[in-house]
Design a protein around this motif. Structure first.
Motif, PDB file in Angstrom:
ATOM      1  N   THR A 291       0.820  -1.210   0.000  1.00 36.21           N
ATOM      2  CA  THR A 291       0.000   0.000   0.000  1.00 36.21           C
ATOM      3  C   THR A 291       0.854   1.260   0.000  1.00 36.21           C
ATOM      4  O   THR A 291       0.532   2.233  -0.651  1.00 36.21           O
ATOM      5  CB  THR A 291      -0.932   0.021   1.237  1.00 36.21           C
ATOM      6  N   PHE A 292       1.973   1.204   0.746  1.00 30.74           N
ATOM      7  CA  PHE A 292       2.794   2.408   0.872  1.00 30.74           C
ATOM      8  C   PHE A 292       4.115   2.215   0.130  1.00 30.74           C
ATOM      9  O   PHE A 292       4.102   1.805  -1.015  1.00 30.74           O
ATOM     10  CB  PHE A 292       2.969   2.767   2.349  1.00 30.74           C
ATOM     11  N   ASP A 293       5.236   2.503   0.783  1.00 31.55           N
ATOM     12  CA  ASP A 293       6.528   2.436   0.109  1.00 31.55           C
ATOM     13  C   ASP A 293       6.867   0.995  -0.317  1.00 31.55           C
ATOM     14  O   ASP A 293       7.114   0.130   0.521  1.00 31.55           O
ATOM     15  CB  ASP A 293       7.613   2.961   1.068  1.00 31.55           C
ATOM     16  N   PRO A 294       6.875   0.718  -1.635  1.00 27.93           N
ATOM     17  CA  PRO A 294       7.079  -0.657  -2.093  1.00 27.93           C
ATOM     18  C   PRO A 294       8.481  -1.187  -1.797  1.00 27.93           C
ATOM     19  O   PRO A 294       8.720  -2.390  -1.833  1.00 27.93           O
ATOM     20  CB  PRO A 294       6.822  -0.579  -3.607  1.00 27.93           C
ATOM     21  N   SER A 295       9.430  -0.293  -1.513  1.00 30.44           N
ATOM     22  CA  SER A 295      10.797  -0.768  -1.298  1.00 30.44           C
ATOM     23  C   SER A 295      11.056  -1.139   0.158  1.00 30.44           C
ATOM     24  O   SER A 295      12.115  -1.630   0.504  1.00 30.44           O
ATOM     25  CB  SER A 295      11.786   0.318  -1.723  1.00 30.44           C
ATOM     26  N   SER A 296      10.076  -0.909   1.023  1.00 28.91           N
ATOM     27  CA  SER A 296      10.317  -1.149   2.444  1.00 28.91           C
ATOM     28  C   SER A 296      10.290  -2.630   2.797  1.00 28.91           C
ATOM     29  O   SER A 296       9.445  -3.385   2.339  1.00 28.91           O
ATOM     30  CB  SER A 296       9.270  -0.434   3.279  1.00 28.91           C
ATOM     31  N   VAL A 297      11.221  -3.025   3.647  1.00 30.48           N
ATOM     32  CA  VAL A 297      11.211  -4.406   4.120  1.00 30.48           C
ATOM     33  C   VAL A 297      10.866  -4.473   5.602  1.00 30.48           C
ATOM     34  O   VAL A 297      10.880  -5.523   6.219  1.00 30.48           O
ATOM     35  CB  VAL A 297      12.579  -5.093   3.901  1.00 30.48           C
ATOM     36  N   LEU A 298      10.556  -3.316   6.189  1.00 33.28           N
ATOM     37  CA  LEU A 298      10.296  -3.279   7.629  1.00 33.28           C
ATOM     38  C   LEU A 298       8.888  -3.747   7.976  1.00 33.28           C
ATOM     39  O   LEU A 298       8.636  -4.260   9.050  1.00 33.28           O
ATOM     40  CB  LEU A 298      10.472  -1.849   8.166  1.00 33.28           C
ATOM     41  N   GLY A 299       7.973  -3.544   7.059  1.00 32.25           N
ATOM     42  CA  GLY A 299       6.577  -3.805   7.371  1.00 32.25           C
ATOM     43  C   GLY A 299       6.101  -5.174   6.929  1.00 32.25           C
ATOM     44  O   GLY A 299       6.879  -6.114   6.807  1.00 32.25           O
ATOM     45  N   VAL A 300       4.791  -5.257   6.678  1.00 29.41           N
ATOM     46  CA  VAL A 300       4.179  -6.539   6.358  1.00 29.41           C
ATOM     47  C   VAL A 300       3.323  -6.398   5.107  1.00 29.41           C
ATOM     48  O   VAL A 300       2.359  -5.631   5.096  1.00 29.41           O
ATOM     49  CB  VAL A 300       3.247  -6.986   7.507  1.00 29.41           C
ATOM     50  N   PRO A 301       3.646  -7.146   4.042  1.00 26.17           N
ATOM     51  CA  PRO A 301       2.818  -7.053   2.832  1.00 26.17           C
ATOM     52  C   PRO A 301       1.378  -7.459   3.138  1.00 26.17           C
ATOM     53  O   PRO A 301       1.143  -8.507   3.735  1.00 26.17           O
ATOM     54  CB  PRO A 301       3.482  -8.060   1.876  1.00 26.17           C
ATOM     55  N   GLY A 302       0.444  -6.597   2.764  1.00 27.63           N
ATOM     56  CA  GLY A 302      -0.970  -6.926   2.959  1.00 27.63           C
ATOM     57  C   GLY A 302      -1.550  -6.454   4.275  1.00 27.63           C
ATOM     58  O   GLY A 302      -2.750  -6.595   4.521  1.00 27.63           O
ATOM     59  N   LEU A 303      -0.712  -5.875   5.140  1.00 26.53           N
ATOM     60  CA  LEU A 303      -1.198  -5.439   6.459  1.00 26.53           C
ATOM     61  C   LEU A 303      -2.355  -4.446   6.348  1.00 26.53           C
ATOM     62  O   LEU A 303      -3.340  -4.530   7.074  1.00 26.53           O
ATOM     63  CB  LEU A 303      -0.041  -4.809   7.256  1.00 26.53           C
TER      64      LEU A 303
END
Lengths: 479, 315
Positions: A291-303
């Motif tokens: 939903t937000f920054d596609p390059s981020s690895v900190l979060g959770v895809p689909g959250l």
């Protein structure tokens, strides 16, 4: 003279001595204690405290530093004291403020009545980078957006308190409030016997209750709560771990979480386990790469989809940053009036919004007297303290403000109150501010106290830890 | 518990145990180096120590020649050596920091304190007679951490995974020490039973703090097969393979009970324990001690791998 000390401009209110009329009442016992103490003793105790903090690992990381240089925030042992009456007023003002801020967020992500009423310019909200359009029409549990707020308050006189900033995204520092108290009680138990200091230790319990109260579904047993951290190299990692530990909930990183069958799960030794409330300590942009920054690895895809579907509560909600945006700040008195129907109990610092032509003109002309801040800056970065800045720094900022006026606000330099502080030359007054922490859930919970930050350099008004500021234990006295 | 937490706890214990074993190995090697030289092969005694740690190739690439100073520097202080005490303590502390919420305050402070003290040591100004003191310190800190853990931690999965890390690492180390000593020392059969041979076996026992208790158990002088029996099959000896597997089996059984499910790792561990329970040292020597130990190390790795899979260490 190139440098004028801010303290030279106006008389400064001292927390202990007022405007020099003698010891103020709340400080009576502490003043006696200080009188009886030699500076060397205090220094010895100070070194002891430092060792304690180092051993416990109460450190913060400075970005760009290596693992080896986790730093301690200097801790000053002379407490900052607030009387019961002062606290009653502060807490009433804070409660009013956080309710208004949450009502404001509900409104701007729904019907936007405040804009329709012409009280706030639309573009200031919808074109604001802190405004998250994905949140429009979404109903978070209990309608709360910002559950954990750190309100920065400064004082300039006996009854003059100003709110400098509302931190509505992921405010930090609460662990220092608790550890400072722990350390003080450990080192000076007698002081607590002589003063009726209200306890702050209930914070983790209140935090847990707040988080439980915003669970997205009705459960027979306790909801599963987790604290989401970017990891151990984040500047506030100690706090993330501390809070999870104190609440007895898991401390997770993005890769520990996965979305499956429309719910958020954490990966445990027994397989997946559903998470109901996620207290995230990472920024909006990094929450969900889909939903937000596609390059981020900190979060959770689909959250975000899970959140949208009402299957998890994110604390604080995405988009909560709109309420502490520095451009919106100027309108907070109006916001409070609009939603609470009463004038604000706590004042804002008068603020010039450089996007307004007349304000811009004033700021450009009076820059040496003002504090100029970048609208999106934080932590003492991207700001100019006019009275202590060099001519070159002022010129540089003037050019920057002219180039992008909408990016800046300015405030008069306040004569922040001081408090006696142990520094190299002995005990001397240093400027400070106060960050009480307030929790918003099924009720508003506020522990009596907060984090007092103190500028250790003489005359400096910058209290941020990233800029070399220290902290003090904050005492709220009971009647 | 998060799979990542279990993984970090498991490895945290392994690193602490490995640091202690490294100290024990260096101590043994240093003792051998102090003894009268065998022939004129200067410093060759350190070869077996380097072999035991499995990092002799890394050492050779870095230093070439084997000298006491370089070996000690490499094994104690070198951050580029994955098994040095420096690396072990740093990794243990990093894991602990990541998993602070899973550790008690005493466990964390023990590890954090060790790391801070270790960092304060300046290897370049170190006098050679300081070495025994440092090695004792490493053993003390390791014991201190284990003590803090045993005294304060809840007897739940935090404890079980910590125990698994400790005893899988210890079993691996004991097997390696035995194998390398045996392999390095025995081939020259004409040395068997000589004073040198005996002295070297003694150092093996010393490295596991067992040279005194050996006499109480066997009531005779050091003999290679007795020592092997002691370190492999004697359950009373706390660093023996048998004792380690007893602990591993116990921790896995506790985990199964806690989670209500048996996993393949429990079966593998049980069969390994059974092998050690009914083992006989004469048979082991007849079929080859080296082969037995290699097989054991492989099994031990398999158990670790199966634990990691069963409890979702990597998610």
């Amino acid at each position: 003279m190139d440098q004028i000390r801010a303290a030279d401009l106006k008389p400064t209110f001292d927390e202990m001595n007022g405007f020099g009329q003698g010891i103020r009442e709340p400080y009576a016992a502490v003043a006696n204690w200080l009188d009886a103490l030699r500076v060397e003793d205090l220094r010895k105790k100070s070194a002891e405290a430092e060792l304690l903090f180092r051993r416990t690992g109460i450190t913060f990381n400075v970005y760009g530093d290596t693992e080896a240089s986790e730093r301690l925030i200097p801790f000053d042992m002379i407490p900052r004291i607030i009387s019961a009456a002062e606290w009653r007023r502060l807490s009433a003002g804070i409660e009013q403020r956080v309710k208004a801020l949450n009502a404001f967020m509900y409104d701007i992500y729904h019907r936007q009545e405040i804009i329709k009423a012409g009280r706030i310019p639309a573009e200031l909200v919808v074109q604001n980078s802190a405004f998250v359009p994905e949140m429009i029409g979404l109903d978070p549990a209990l309608g709360i957006y910002s559950h954990i707020i750190g309100v920065d308050i400064v004082r300039t006189g006996e009854n003059e308190f100003y709110v400098l900033e509302d931190n509505t995204r992921t405010p930090s520092g609460v662990s220092y409030m608790l550890e400072n108290r722990e350390t003080m009680m450990h080192m000076f138990p007698n002081l607590f016997a002589e003063n009726r200091v209200a306890p702050v230790e209930t914070y983790p319990d209140k935090l847990r209750k707040t988080l439980e109260s915003v669970t997205p579904r009705n459960l027979d047993d306790e909801p599963v709560i987790a604290v989401l951290t970017p990891g151990q190299y984040n500047s506030a990692y100690y706090e993330h771990a501390f809070l999870a530990d104190q609440m007895g909930v898991e401390l997770v990183e993005g890769p520990d979480l996965v979305v499956q069958d429309g719910v958020l799960n954490m990966k445990t030794t027994q397989g997946l386990c559903r998470v109901d409330v996620l207290y995230r300590r990472i920024d909006d942009d990094f929450l969900d790469p889909l939903t937000f920054d596609p390059s981020s690895v900190l979060g959770v895809p689909g959250l975000f989809d899970v959140y949208r579907a009402g299957n998890v509560t994110i604390v604080n909600a995405p988009g909560a940053g709109i309420a502490d945006d520095k451009a919106i700040y100027c309108y907070i008195p109006e916001i409070i009036e609009f939603y609470m129907g009463r004038p604000p109990i706590l004042q804002n610092v008068p603020t010039y919004n450089c996007r307004k032509t007349d304000s811009l003109k004033y700021v450009i002309e009076h820059m040496p007297e003002l504090v100029v801040k970048e609208v999106h800056g934080s932590g003492g970065y991207g700001m100019l303290v006019g009275p202590t800045a060099t001519r070159a720094e002022i010129e540089d900022f003037r050019a920057r403000v002219k180039a992008r006026p909408e990016n800046y606000i300015a405030q008069p330099t306040l004569a922040l109150s001081t408090c006696p502080t142990l520094v190299e030359e002995g005990i001397a007054p240093r400027h400070l501010d106060l960050r009480p922490f307030v929790l918003v859930g099924d009720e508003v919970r506020l522990v009596p106290g907060g984090l007092t930050r103190v500028a250790l350099r003489k005359g400096s008004l910058v209290v941020n830890s990233s800029q070399g500021g220290g902290t003090k234990d904050t005492w709220v006295l009971q009647d | 518990m998060l799979g990542r937490t279990a993984n970090d706890l498991f490895w945290l214990s392994r690193y602490v145990e490995r640091a202690e074993n490294m100290a024990r190995l260096i101590e043994a090697g240093y003792r051998i180096a102090l003894q009268p030289r065998i022939g004129d092969d200067q410093d060759s005694e350190w070869i077996s120590t380097l072999e035991s740690t499995g990092c002799i190739d890394v050492y050779k690439d870095k230093h070439g020649e084997i000298t006491t100073k370089n070996v000690i520097d490499f094994l104690l202080f070198d951050p580029s050596n994955p098994s040095s005490i420096h690396t072990c303590l740093a990794s243990a502390r990093r894991n602990a920091r990541t998993q602070r919420t899973a550790l008690t305050r005493e466990m964390w402070e023990s590890l954090n304190g060790s790391w801070l003290e270790f960092q304060a040591i300046r290897p370049d100004t170190l006098r050679s007679d300081a070495l025994p003191r440092i090695l004792d310190w490493v053993k003390e800190r390791s014991a201190g951490y284990r003590g803090a853990m045993l005294n304060t931690i809840l007897r739940n999965d935090t404890y079980f995974f910590s125990q698994l890390g400790t005893f899988l690492e210890r079993a691996d180390n004991t097997a390696r020490i035995l194998d390398v000593k045996y392999y390095v020392l025995l081939p020259s059969t004409n040395m068997i039973g000589t004073a040198v041979d005996t002295a070297q076996w003694e150092t093996i026992l010393r490295s596991v703090s067992a040279h005194m208790s050996y006499r109480w158990v066997y009531k005779e002088s050091y003999r290679s097969w007795r020592i092997a029996d002691y370190l492999i099959l004697n359950r009373a000896m706390p660093r023996s393979l048998h004792a380690c597997y007893h602990k591993i089996d116990e921790a896995l059984a506790d985990l199964s009970a806690l989670y209500g499910e048996d996993k393949p790792c429990l079966v593998t561990a049980k069969s390994t324990l059974a092998l050690l329970e009914r083992g006989d040292i004469d048979t082991i020597f007849q079929s080859g001690l080296h082969e037995f130990l290699l097989d054991f190390i492989a099994r031990n790795n398999r158990v670790a791998q199966e634990i990691s899979e069963a409890y979702h260490f990597t998610g």
